[in-house]
Design a protein around this motif. Structure first.
Motif, mmCIF file in Angstrom:
data_model
loop_
_atom_site.group_PDB
_atom_site.id
_atom_site.type_symbol
_atom_site.label_atom_id
_atom_site.label_comp_id
_atom_site.label_asym_id
_atom_site.label_seq_id
_atom_site.Cartn_x
_atom_site.Cartn_y
_atom_site.Cartn_z
ATOM 1 N N SER A 90 0.813 -1.220 0.000
ATOM 2 C CA SER A 90 0.000 0.000 0.000
ATOM 3 C C SER A 90 0.847 1.270 0.000
ATOM 4 O O SER A 90 0.314 2.380 -0.047
ATOM 5 C CB SER A 90 -0.913 0.017 1.227
ATOM 6 O OG SER A 90 -0.153 0.170 2.413
ATOM 7 N N ASN A 109 -5.571 -6.169 -2.696
ATOM 8 C CA ASN A 109 -5.874 -6.394 -1.279
ATOM 9 C C ASN A 109 -5.498 -7.801 -0.823
ATOM 10 O O ASN A 109 -5.888 -8.219 0.271
ATOM 11 C CB ASN A 109 -7.378 -6.184 -1.031
ATOM 12 C CG ASN A 109 -7.858 -4.831 -1.505
ATOM 13 O OD1 ASN A 109 -7.211 -3.821 -1.267
ATOM 14 N ND2 ASN A 109 -9.006 -4.806 -2.181
ATOM 15 N N ILE A 144 -16.460 -4.556 3.508
ATOM 16 C CA ILE A 144 -15.369 -3.631 3.180
ATOM 17 C C ILE A 144 -15.508 -3.288 1.702
ATOM 18 O O ILE A 144 -15.676 -4.183 0.859
ATOM 19 C CB ILE A 144 -13.987 -4.251 3.447
ATOM 20 C CG1 ILE A 144 -13.818 -4.576 4.935
ATOM 21 C CG2 ILE A 144 -12.873 -3.309 2.992
ATOM 22 C CD1 ILE A 144 -12.501 -5.250 5.276
ATOM 23 N N ASP A 200 -14.355 -0.430 -1.685
ATOM 24 C CA ASP A 200 -13.634 0.719 -2.207
ATOM 25 C C ASP A 200 -14.660 1.805 -2.545
ATOM 26 O O ASP A 200 -15.867 1.623 -2.351
ATOM 27 C CB ASP A 200 -12.807 0.328 -3.431
ATOM 28 C CG ASP A 200 -13.661 -0.300 -4.530
ATOM 29 O OD1 ASP A 200 -14.895 -0.441 -4.336
ATOM 30 O OD2 ASP A 200 -13.122 -0.654 -5.584
ATOM 31 N N TYR A 230 -12.275 1.140 2.343
ATOM 32 C CA TYR A 230 -10.819 1.021 2.245
ATOM 33 C C TYR A 230 -10.446 1.382 0.820
ATOM 34 O O TYR A 230 -10.787 0.676 -0.128
ATOM 35 C CB TYR A 230 -10.371 -0.402 2.575
ATOM 36 C CG TYR A 230 -8.871 -0.594 2.517
ATOM 37 C CD1 TYR A 230 -8.034 0.098 3.394
ATOM 38 C CD2 TYR A 230 -8.298 -1.462 1.590
ATOM 39 C CE1 TYR A 230 -6.656 -0.073 3.340
ATOM 40 C CE2 TYR A 230 -6.926 -1.643 1.549
ATOM 41 C CZ TYR A 230 -6.109 -0.940 2.423
ATOM 42 O OH TYR A 230 -4.735 -1.109 2.364
ATOM 43 N N THR A 239 -10.655 4.577 5.519
ATOM 44 C CA THR A 239 -9.211 4.717 5.694
ATOM 45 C C THR A 239 -8.464 4.317 4.427
ATOM 46 O O THR A 239 -9.014 3.623 3.569
ATOM 47 C CB THR A 239 -8.718 3.852 6.879
ATOM 48 O OG1 THR A 239 -7.319 4.074 7.080
ATOM 49 C CG2 THR A 239 -8.944 2.371 6.594
ATOM 50 N N THR A 240 -7.239 4.773 4.348
ATOM 51 C CA THR A 240 -6.349 4.358 3.264
ATOM 52 C C THR A 240 -5.217 3.483 3.794
ATOM 53 O O THR A 240 -4.387 3.019 3.027
ATOM 54 C CB THR A 240 -5.724 5.594 2.580
ATOM 55 O OG1 THR A 240 -4.932 6.312 3.551
ATOM 56 C CG2 THR A 240 -6.791 6.540 2.046
ATOM 57 N N PRO A 279 -3.666 0.157 5.826
ATOM 58 C CA PRO A 279 -3.953 -1.222 6.233
ATOM 59 C C PRO A 279 -4.050 -1.391 7.743
ATOM 60 O O PRO A 279 -4.929 -2.105 8.243
ATOM 61 C CB PRO A 279 -2.760 -2.010 5.668
ATOM 62 C CG PRO A 279 -2.225 -1.174 4.569
ATOM 63 C CD PRO A 279 -2.465 0.244 4.989
ATOM 64 N N LEU A 323 -7.344 -0.249 9.018
ATOM 65 C CA LEU A 323 -8.412 -1.180 8.644
ATOM 66 C C LEU A 323 -8.460 -2.366 9.600
ATOM 67 O O LEU A 323 -9.543 -2.810 10.005
ATOM 68 C CB LEU A 323 -8.199 -1.673 7.208
ATOM 69 C CG LEU A 323 -9.318 -2.572 6.667
ATOM 70 C CD1 LEU A 323 -10.604 -1.765 6.486
ATOM 71 C CD2 LEU A 323 -8.911 -3.230 5.352
#
Length: 210
Positions: free
Chosen positions: A65, A103, A139, A141, A170, A188-189, A191, A194
């Motif tokens: 990420s 992911n 979850i 995008d 995410y 959030t961006t 990991p 998350l």
């Protein structure tokens, strides 16, 4: 037999009786003790393996990420995972993203924690999944197939079908100053964030706070 010898015998009798009693209890309960301890020890060893695997996957997710993580943040996340393992194990997660390969490390991370993770590439795939199966968390995008609001439009579809599963966003691009939709638990961006949000939701679900 002299009186002195009798006194010594009487003095040692309580100790002998105690040893005999302890031996009787041990041999009587030995099987029960072993049966109870072995599964517990096995579980601890298994958890050690899971945490080691989760550690490797989390590091991979952070690297993929391009985000930064301190040793303290990493240790805190893994510590929470270890203590919340019973809450995550058996949980069901639906992950909606048109590029799930990005992911993969996190998907494997949650599976290593004992969660079932189903994948959907679009809203059209995700909504039927969410209607048929009871998920603990979704979850998603935001941007899919060139539509920057695809994730938000999915929330409206879920509402129309009376699906109230908590949603985490995410995404690689998110502006917190623009706020979040009322159906979004958090966005959030990162990991590591998350992971914390998933643990938060699973703890609440298991403890009946949702």
């Amino acid at each position: 037999m002299s009186e002195a010898i009798w006194v010594k015998l009487l003095d040692t009798l309580p100790g002998v009786l105690w040893v005999a009693f302890a031996a009787t209890v041990y041999f009587t309960l030995r099987r029960t003790i072993i049966e109870r301890m072995v599964p517990r020890v096995t579980a601890f060893r298994a958890m050690g393996v899971e945490i080691e695997l989760a550690s490797q996957l989390l590091d991979r997710a952070v690297t993929e990420s391009d985000s930064a993580i301190s040793a303290s943040d990493r240790s805190t996340a893994l510590g929470r995972l270890e203590h919340a393992a019973e809450f995550l194990r058996g949980g069901r997660l639906l992950w909606v993203d048109d590029h799930p390969e990005g992911n993969r490390a996190l998907i494997d991370f949650f599976r290593a924690a004992g969660m079932t993770v189903d994948l959907a590439l679009s809203t059209e795939e995700a909504v039927p999944y969410a209607r048929r199966r009871a998920y603990d968390i979704i979850i998603s995008d935001l941007d899919r197939d060139g539509d920057p609001r695809a994730g938000i439009r999915m929330l409206r579809d879920l509402e129309r079908h009376d699906v109230h599963t908590p949603v985490l966003i995410y995404t690689g691009r998110f502006d917190p100053e623009r706020g979040v939709d009322r159906r979004i638990f958090a966005a959030t961006t990162a990991p590591i964030a998350l992971v914390h949000y998933v643990i938060d939701l699973m703890e609440r679900a298991r403890l009946g706070s949702l």
